[in-house]
Design a protein around this motif. Structure first.
Motif, PDB file in Angstrom:
ATOM      1  N   LYS A  16       1.052  -1.131   0.337  1.00 41.89           N
ATOM      2  CA  LYS A  16       0.087  -0.507   0.194  1.00 41.89           C
ATOM      3  C   LYS A  16       0.315   1.259   0.506  1.00 41.89           C
ATOM      4  N   SER A  17       1.718   1.253   0.604  1.00 40.91           N
ATOM      5  CA  SER A  17       2.720   2.516   1.234  1.00 40.91           C
ATOM      6  C   SER A  17       3.352   2.298  -0.219  1.00 40.91           C
ATOM      7  N   VAL A  18       3.581   1.487  -1.075  1.00 34.86           N
ATOM      8  CA  VAL A  18       4.794   1.821  -2.222  1.00 34.86           C
ATOM      9  C   VAL A  18       3.543   2.003  -3.544  1.00 34.86           C
ATOM     10  N   GLU A  19       1.945   1.688  -3.789  1.00 31.69           N
ATOM     11  CA  GLU A  19       1.644   1.720  -4.368  1.00 31.69           C
ATOM     12  C   GLU A  19       1.048   3.740  -4.228  1.00 31.69           C
ATOM     13  N   SER A  20       0.297   3.406  -2.903  1.00 30.17           N
ATOM     14  CA  SER A  20      -0.304   5.074  -2.679  1.00 30.17           C
ATOM     15  C   SER A  20      -0.423   6.036  -2.039  1.00 30.17           C
ATOM     16  N   GLY A  21       1.186   5.782  -1.118  1.00 33.66           N
ATOM     17  CA  GLY A  21       1.793   6.539  -0.020  1.00 33.66           C
ATOM     18  C   GLY A  21       3.152   6.361  -0.243  1.00 33.66           C
ATOM     19  N   LEU A  22       3.968   6.867   1.396  1.00 37.23           N
ATOM     20  CA  LEU A  22       5.547   7.085   0.915  1.00 37.23           C
ATOM     21  C   LEU A  22       6.367   6.188   1.673  1.00 37.23           C
ATOM     22  N   ILE A  23       7.152   5.048   2.004  1.00 34.15           N
ATOM     23  CA  ILE A  23       7.586   4.514   2.677  1.00 34.15           C
ATOM     24  C   ILE A  23       9.119   4.411   2.057  1.00 34.15           C
TER      25      ILE A  23
END
Length: 178
Positions: free
Chosen positions: A46-53
């Motif tokens: 989810k972070s790779v697709e729609s956020g930041l990690i």
């Protein structure tokens, strides 16, 4: 210390980091046995697709992860300007060395400078974690309430969760809902 954007391939190391943190501190809501492959792969994806990690690697050059921060969009149109479920973890052997502050600062700077469509970053921390609350406040997050009796401690006591939010000073309001 090398700090970089994480990828899905980092999931096994992130899982090992989270297990180490859960084993030795109360910084995570999950216990060690709850940090499953599905849980970690879920928030990493989810972070790779729609956020930041973002991750921090051990300064010894081994490439071992010693810190991680992530948040992602909940996937609902009315929240498209929000990154939620922010979590930060620093390996217990490296805590107290400003790694968490560095990760969090880089995370917020990335949003402020390069992601003007993100207006808000949300996180929740337990009321007994006063150090974390002060830390988040020092980086611009505001306490936004109390969720009473939300956390059950290992001692079978209950405490409130404290919702907090940071607002992007460079947010560009999008008037179009599509």
């Amino acid at each position: 210390m090398n700090i970089r954007t994480a990828t899905r391939e980092d999931a096994p190391q992130i899982q090992a980091l989270y297990k180490a943190v859960a084993r030795e501190t109360t910084g995570l809501a999950r216990r060690e046995h709850e940090i499953s492959d599905n849980y970690v792969m879920g928030f990493v994806s989810k972070s790779v697709e729609s956020g930041l990690i973002i991750v921090a690697e051990n300064p010894d050059g081994s490439g071992k992860l010693i810190g991680e921060i992530h948040a992602y969009n909940p996937g609902i149109d009315v929240f498209r300007h929000v990154l939620s479920d922010l979590t930060i973890a620093v390996h217990p052997a490296f805590q107290g060395r400003k790694i968490g502050r560095t990760l969090f600062t880089i995370f917020l700077e990335e949003i402020a400078v390069n992601r003007p469509h993100i207006g808000r970053v949300e996180l929740i921390t337990r009321e007994s974690n006063v150090k974390a609350i002060k830390f988040y406040q020092s980086l611009g997050s505001l306490v936004e309430g109390r969720l009473e009796m939300r956390i059950r401690t290992p001692e079978n006591h209950y405490e409130a969760d404290i919702p907090m939010g940071w607002q992007n000073p460079n947010f560009e309001f999008d008037n179009e809902l599509s």
